[in-house]
Design an enzyme around this catalytic site. Structure first.
Site, short mmCIF file in Angstrom:
data_model
loop_
_atom_site.label_atom_id
_atom_site.label_comp_id
_atom_site.label_asym_id
_atom_site.label_seq_id
_atom_site.Cartn_x
_atom_site.Cartn_y
_atom_site.Cartn_z
N GLU A 35 0.87 -1.16 0.00
CA GLU A 35 0.00 0.00 0.00
C GLU A 35 0.92 1.22 0.00
OE1 GLU A 35 -2.74 0.13 3.28
OE2 GLU A 35 -3.41 2.15 2.74
N ARG A 261 4.86 -12.77 9.74
CA ARG A 261 5.58 -11.53 9.42
C ARG A 261 6.88 -11.48 10.20
NH1 ARG A 261 3.42 -6.34 9.62
NH2 ARG A 261 1.60 -7.10 8.55
N LYS A 271 3.89 0.99 9.65
CA LYS A 271 4.12 2.23 8.91
C LYS A 271 3.54 3.43 9.65
CE LYS A 271 2.89 0.18 5.00
NZ LYS A 271 2.41 0.01 3.63
P1 ATP Z 1 2.39 -2.00 7.98
O1 ATP Z 1 1.79 -2.73 9.16
O2 ATP Z 1 3.82 -1.69 8.12
O3 ATP Z 1 1.56 -0.85 7.52
P2 ATP Z 1 1.23 -3.51 5.86
O4 ATP Z 1 1.11 -4.99 5.88
O5 ATP Z 1 -0.01 -2.72 6.02
O6 ATP Z 1 2.37 -3.11 6.84
P3 ATP Z 1 1.57 -3.32 3.05
O7 ATP Z 1 2.10 -2.18 2.26
O8 ATP Z 1 0.14 -3.67 2.90
O9 ATP Z 1 1.92 -3.02 4.55
O10 ATP Z 1 2.48 -4.59 2.83
C1 ATP Z 1 2.83 -5.09 1.56
C2 ATP Z 1 3.20 -6.54 1.70
O11 ATP Z 1 4.28 -6.70 2.61
C3 ATP Z 1 2.05 -7.35 2.25
O12 ATP Z 1 1.94 -8.54 1.50
C4 ATP Z 1 2.44 -7.62 3.67
O13 ATP Z 1 1.91 -8.83 4.10
C5 ATP Z 1 3.96 -7.64 3.60
N1 ATP Z 1 4.53 -7.24 4.89
C6 ATP Z 1 4.31 -6.11 5.57
N2 ATP Z 1 4.97 -6.11 6.75
C7 ATP Z 1 5.63 -7.29 6.80
C8 ATP Z 1 6.48 -7.91 7.78
N3 ATP Z 1 6.80 -7.31 8.93
N4 ATP Z 1 6.98 -9.14 7.49
C9 ATP Z 1 6.68 -9.74 6.33
N5 ATP Z 1 5.90 -9.22 5.39
C10 ATP Z 1 5.36 -8.02 5.61
MG MG Z 2 -1.61 -3.35 4.46
#
Ligand code: ATP
Ligand code: MG
Length: 564
Positions: A35, A261, A271
């Site tokens: 995102e 994760r 984020k």
């Molecule tokens: P955040 O909690 O940091 O906002 P998010 O999952 O909302 O993270 P996205 O931009 O949606 O962030 O993530 C893109 C991809 O990266 C998704 O497939 C997500 O599952 C993966 N991802 C995000 N954080 C992690 C993590 N700590 N470990 C492994 N994969 C991750």
């Molecule tokens: Mg997300």
């Protein structure tokens, strides 16, 4: 297949292998779906290495898809930084980047199809009511009073939602599944909501936006993704993912597979929290070298190879765990040890004058970048009567194990000569300001002709030739192992106040005048450093300490592997 066979297997690869041998999958197609609401962090690196890595290993392809369904938070700056970071990590996506917003029209049609099938309805309950009707983990929910409207009425209302006839929050499009389902996600989840906000790509064209669960499975399907890898929190969403695709009878029904994760000690990874650190000025930006972001790590001097190696070592699992930051640093150190030229820098200088060395003489010493490997070449290092050494390399009173400088003691100046400290000059406050030494001309190159040995070897620079530099050293942003466990605002109270120290008086050898921004070096005896790619200028050199030379991982690893 050949390459994938060399990699340790895991449950994701096993599933893919199964799908390939059954003929369900011919070409593996994955995607990385960030995102664009922040910069990528090391957790994303795990997902990137996994998605692109699997595609590479199986000679498949991986898409980059921006999941941009949340209009108010997304920005072009993030879209660009994400592409830069993925490329920097060493991966390339198939074709152009995709955007979920490119599918808005198609998604709208899919929603209409669901309505026509009697599988979606427009609901006017407000947020609090929706919550109340949803029930709990132990109690079933109740049907919305709007659940049984006719298809025509739903189609009309949905069209009017799109036309902007209703206020934000006035109604939702919901899937019609089962309010008594033990899986909460299946209790008539929202598919579309009204948000009269500008979108970074579609502008003001839309005022209804599809929800993540509706968008994600259909975007995967539209892109012919075979395996949709996501983190564990989406496990409960998988039934909905599958339900939507089944109702719509799509030809491509990707397999969602969840993995744990990455959690890293001494930092936060959400984020939202990272944005707070940036906005509240705890760090200088998303690319602050203390941030767990890819851009921060790049600026700090981490290599893409070391991050990929780290992701390889942590592997993928089905259970959440916390990885110690020292494992990441270990991977960085291992890589830099093989690739960084050694140079000399004095971070906290004290004068060393060689009283028997001619005032106007300068020797240009040929110094190898790697002591044991001449292939790396060498540079010239000027040696003169007036040198600077590290303040910490001198003590007034030497104890038995003190091999560095002290009154009367002899040491080697790396690449140069043996020197002996004859006299210590102090200022009025008693602070040592200069060490007067004599050198032995018969020890040129740092080796004595008579076989006399010294135990200590010091790094040094020539005072008149050395360049001034600022050296920035970092400690973890949080001393707490798991600062993310602290709720929102509270977590910033745990920011380590000493996470950044600047040595403003540092001096580095003149060969570094031509260093390119981002160049990584080892400062002899100090650690690995990187020329700051953002703030450093020819007049004001700035080095970031990437990692120290000390390995703290070995100790931790020993503890983990200890029997009992
Ligand atoms: P955040 O909690 O940091 O906002 P998010 O999952 O909302 O993270 P996205 O931009 O949606 O962030 O993530 C893109 C991809 O990266 C998704 O497939 C997500 O599952 C993966 N991802 C995000 N954080 C992690 C993590 N700590 N470990 C492994 N994969 C991750
Ligand atoms: Mg997300």
């Amino acid at each position: 297949m050949a390459e994938s066979e060399n990699k340790p297997t895991n449950f994701i690869r096993m599933k893919i292998d199964e799908d390939r041998s059954s003929g369900k999958t011919t070409q593996v197609h994955t995607r990385f779906p960030p995102e664009p609401n922040g910069y990528l962090h090391i957790g994303h690196a795990k997902s990137i290495c996994l998605n692109f890595g699997i595609a590479n290993d199986y000679q498949g392809v991986c898409n980059l898809r921006f999941d941009d369904t949340n209009p108010s938070k997304e920005e072009q700056e993030y879209v660009e930084s994400i592409q830069e970071d993925v490329k920097w990590l060493g991966f390339s996506w198939s074709g152009e980047p995709h955007f979920a917003s490119d599918y808005f029209e198609k998604l709208y049609e899919f929603a209409q199809t669901l309505i026509r099938k009697g599988k979606a309805y427009v609901c006017h309950l407000n947020a609090a009511e929706v919550r109340e009707y949803r029930g709990t983990l132990t109690e079933p929910g109740r049907n919305s009073p709007y659940r049984d409207r006719s298809v025509d009425e739903n189609l009309d209302l949905f069209q009017r939602m799109r036309a902007g006839e209703f206020k934000d929050g006035a109604c939702l499009l919901r899937a019609k599944i089962d309010m008594a389902s033990p899986i909460i996600q299946l209790r008539d989840p929202a598919l579309y909501r009204i948000r009269k906000v500008h979108h970074h790509r579609t502008g003001d064209k839309w005022c209804i936006y599809p929800m993540y669960d509706f968008t994600h499975c259909l975007s995967d399907s539209l892109e012919s993704i075979t395996h949709s890898l996501c983190t564990l929190e989406f496990e409960n969403h998988r039934p909905l993912y599958d339900w939507i695709l089944e109702q719509l009878e799509v030809t491509c029904h990707p397999q969602q597979i969840e993995f744990a994760r990455l959690n890293l000690s001494n930092t936060v990874m959400s984020k939202r929290k990272l944005l707070m650190l940036v906005e509240d000025g705890f760090v200088s930006g998303w690319d602050d070298p203390r941030m767990p972001t890819i851009s921060g790590m790049r600026r700090r001097g981490y290599t893409p190879e070391s991050i990929r190696e780290f992701c390889e070592r942590i592997g993928v699992a089905k259970a959440d765990s916390m990885v110690d930051i020292s494992l990441l640093e270990f991977c960085v150190r291992e890589d830099l040890n093989k690739t960084s030229p050694r140079v000399m820098a004095v971070l906290d200088p004290i004068k060393l004058t060689i009283t028997n060395y001619p005032e106007d003489q300068v020797e240009e010493i040929d110094a190898a970048y790697f002591q044991d490997d001449k292939d790396w070449g060498s540079r010239k290092v000027p040696f003169s009567r007036h040198l600077l050494i590290e303040r910490a390399d001198f003590r007034d009173e030497a104890h038995k194990k003190w091999y560095r400088l002290a009154p009367g003691k002899e040491v080697r100046l790396k690449f140069a000569y043996y020197v002996t400290c004859d006299e210590v000059i102090r200022d009025e406050a008693g602070e040592v300001v200069e060490l007067r030494c004599s050198y032995d001309p018969a020890t040129k190159g740092g080796w004595s002709e008579d076989g006399r040995k010294v135990k200590g070897t010091l790094h040094w620079v020539s005072e008149a030739h050395a360049l001034r530099a600022e050296v920035r050293e970092f400690e973890p942003l949080f001393l707490d192992d798991n600062p993310g466990a602290n709720k929102d605002q509270a977590f910033t109270e745990h920011v380590n106040p000493n996470s950044l120290t600047k040595s403003l008086a540092a001096r580095v050898e003149p060969s570094l005048a031509t260093a390119e921004p981002g160049m990584r070096v080892q400062f002899e005896r100090q650690g690995y450093y990187c020329l700051d790619a953002r703030d450093s200028t020819a007049e004001n050199l700035i080095f970031n300490r990437t990692v120290t030379l000390r390995d703290s991982w070995a100790k931790i690893e020993k503890k983990i592997n200890a029997p009992g």
